[in-house]
Write an enzyme that holds these catalytic residues in place. Sequence first.
Site, PDB file in Angstrom:
ATOM      1  N   ILE A   1      21.241  72.689  16.999  1.00 20.52           N
ATOM      2  CA  ILE A   1      20.660  73.680  16.093  1.00 20.52           C
ATOM      3  C   ILE A   1      20.634  75.028  16.797  1.00 20.52           C
ATOM      4  CG2 ILE A   1      18.570  74.328  14.837  1.00 20.52           C
ATOM      5  CD1 ILE A   1      17.873  71.299  14.821  1.00 20.52           C
ATOM      6  N   GLY A   2      21.135  76.044  16.137  1.00 16.71           N
ATOM      7  CA  GLY A   2      21.161  77.373  16.748  1.00 16.71           C
ATOM      8  C   GLY A   2      20.297  78.360  16.007  1.00 16.71           C
TER       9      GLY A   2
ATOM     10  N   GLU B   1      14.341  68.146   6.992  1.00 22.27           N
ATOM     11  CA  GLU B   1      14.064  68.102   8.424  1.00 22.27           C
ATOM     12  C   GLU B   1      12.647  67.673   8.745  1.00 22.27           C
ATOM     13  OE1 GLU B   1      16.329  72.244   8.766  1.00 22.27           O
ATOM     14  OE2 GLU B   1      14.893  71.843  10.365  1.00 22.27           O
TER      15      GLU B   1
ATOM     16  N   SER C   1      18.936  72.007  22.063  1.00 20.27           N
ATOM     17  CA  SER C   1      18.966  70.642  22.578  1.00 20.27           C
ATOM     18  C   SER C   1      20.391  70.113  22.586  1.00 20.27           C
ATOM     19  CB  SER C   1      18.097  69.729  21.716  1.00 20.27           C
ATOM     20  OG  SER C   1      16.745  70.043  21.922  1.00 20.27           O
TER      21      SER C   1
ATOM     22  N   SER D   1      16.493  79.278  17.232  1.00 19.51           N
ATOM     23  CA  SER D   1      15.619  80.057  18.115  1.00 19.51           C
ATOM     24  C   SER D   1      16.411  80.931  19.078  1.00 19.51           C
ATOM     25  CB  SER D   1      14.735  79.119  18.940  1.00 19.51           C
ATOM     26  OG  SER D   1      13.898  78.384  18.109  1.00 19.51           O
TER      27      SER D   1
END
Lengths: 365, 387
Positions: B130-131, B249, B165, B133
């Site tokens: 996931i990109g 999510e 992550s 933050s």
Amino acid sequence: MAAMAETGSVLLDEAGRLFGDLFASAEARLAAERGEWPEAAWRRLEEQGFTLALVPEAKGGAGLRPAEVWPLLRLAGHYALPLPFAETVIAAALWARAGGEVPAGPLTLAPALPGETLRLDAAGRLSGRAHAVPWAGQAYIVASVTDARGKPVLALLPPQKEAGARRTLGGDPAPDLVLDGATPEALRPASASLSLPHGWLALGAHMRAEQLVGGMARALAYAIEHANTRVQFGRPIGKFQAVQHMIAEAAGELAAATAACDRAAPFFDEEEGVLDAAIAKARASEAAGKVAEVAHQVLGAMGFTREHPLHFTTRRLWSWRDEFGGEHHWHEMIGRRALAAGGEALWRLLADRPEGVMDEAGEAR
Amino acid sequence: MAELRFPPVRLPAEARAVREKVRAFLRDELEAGRFTPDVDSWGRFDPEFSRRAGRAGFIGMTWPKAYGGGEYSALSRFVVACEMLAAGAPCGAHWIADRQSGPQILRHGSELARRTLLPRIAAGECYFAIGMSEPNSGSDLASVRTRARREGDAWVIEGSKIWTSRAHQVHYLIALTRTGDPGPDRHQGLTQFIVDLKAPGVIIRPIHNLAGGHEFNEVFFDRVRVGDEWRIGEVGEGWRMVTGELAFERSGPDRFLSDYRLLTALIDHLGVEPGAEEVGAEEARAVGRLVAHLGALLSMSQAVAGLLAAGENPAVEAALVKDVGTRFEREIPEVARRFFSGPVRSGGADYFERALGRVMLHAPSYTLRGGTREILRGIIARGLGLR
């Protein structure tokens, strides 16, 4: 109202209007709490057929399914009815299912606390003590008693007018029932689920869990309304994060309690339903204290007055959570069951029910 | 008061059949010794396990068959997710791709992206990060500063992402970038791109967590070129897309079953020998309370899965599942430690001790990842009608 959302059924709309109308004035509620039996309100409930909702049609009841009736009790909790409505729905259904003739008027259940036993001797005389039996002075009592052979049976007793005047924090009567050689009006065999350890108490617990969920939704609604209208520091207090987060946390407690009750909703007086009823009451009782605390914190001093109606709800939450076993009682029962089954078996204990039961019939029983 | 809906949902016959299928799969895996049940199931990265799960049809379950999916209902996927986590299976490699990257690509990606990536994700061979933050954008996601500029048929991305992550182990990342004017609410001008983590200009630096593990990374984009066909959704629609998927999510069993194997270990720890002395009331109550909470959460989460299956977007209900669920996850170690004498130490042979130690060290992340508790409570409060 959050707790009622999915239904929107005609029956519940009708019940909601009636329940809201019965005790529209605080004076009517306070009179009931002083001990005046609200005969007119009770008669309207009976006339509309709500009190016999779970009694089969052949026995003169409405013949509704459990999944349709539990929301009615939730609604009664929402409106904090100062009447043994929920008790009557459950006791009448039990007595009718056991083959008994349901007496007119209100009914109740005994014992109402864990670890209490009423006995029936070989001569047909009752003995024993049951504490805090709701409405025992006003209502016919369907009691679970242990007969001379150690087997549970159901006994019907008339209202115990001499039972005394003790009341719960909610203001509803809950005297102690002392049986010393009384003879029941009738006896009926107990069902398989009522014969299980915890089976009897679980039914009353499920009933109170639904009322708790309804009451919590009401308390939360009062809190939200107040947070949106009470202005301090130039803005509604609901604008403050501290207040928002308290209310959000309470909503989480309510949502979890609601979901726990919904798990148990397909069941009434069935062996598979005992664990789910225990989970429902454990979760709802634990949530009730937190929701009441948040509601009072948000409403401030106003919510602490007799004038604001919040107390009609929160005083009942504080009582219902401890009736038919508080969360500590049910936590222990659930924990012993889980520990006996072992870690690996826990998942199936929770996940394989209740869908399996409901699906076969194609609908909730 | 605004309506919160957790309508009870019955599992359809398909989902019940899928449950038996996934249980059989997991039983075979266990019997063959191909994985060891453990805590932090969806955090453990095991590509071999993911490939086998993919081959068995347990990834991308709801997607069209043309893209490698199984055309199952969201409730069937819910059941598989629950069973995998309850078994403590190492689902970490495919989890993000299956839960959110794949569904985004399916709904908003180009046909090329769908044809290229979805069958590989479903096969358990292609993994995502996931990109969202950035070093200066956490909870305030609309403030992202990574930019994508159009250059001919492609976009050039510059900036960085953080807390990414598994970026060092997965194949792609979906980057939320600023492509235009933020507008008054700052929600305009954001666009998402699929970035190949092997592309020139991508630099990945490890960040070790407090337990010493390497899951996080900081990912730098130094003029990384991405073809327009790897854009997800319309230009400027990134915010709507990011928030539109949050219900998926936040409402799943990964929000309350991360520590599940610690709960089962606690039960076995307390129950040790059959026929031994009856367990004390305090122990029974502690376990019973956790079990009651778990039962309620299962119903909540399943109710939201039912709403999702019906095509609804229950964002507030999903936030409630995550808030209540992660609170529960964080309580398990606090309860468990009451029944363990002394400090938890490394190097022991006792699984309960190891699991407890691991969960204590990872628990802070549960109420951070996927939206902090504080952000969730703001969403819930607004959903309740607090103005």
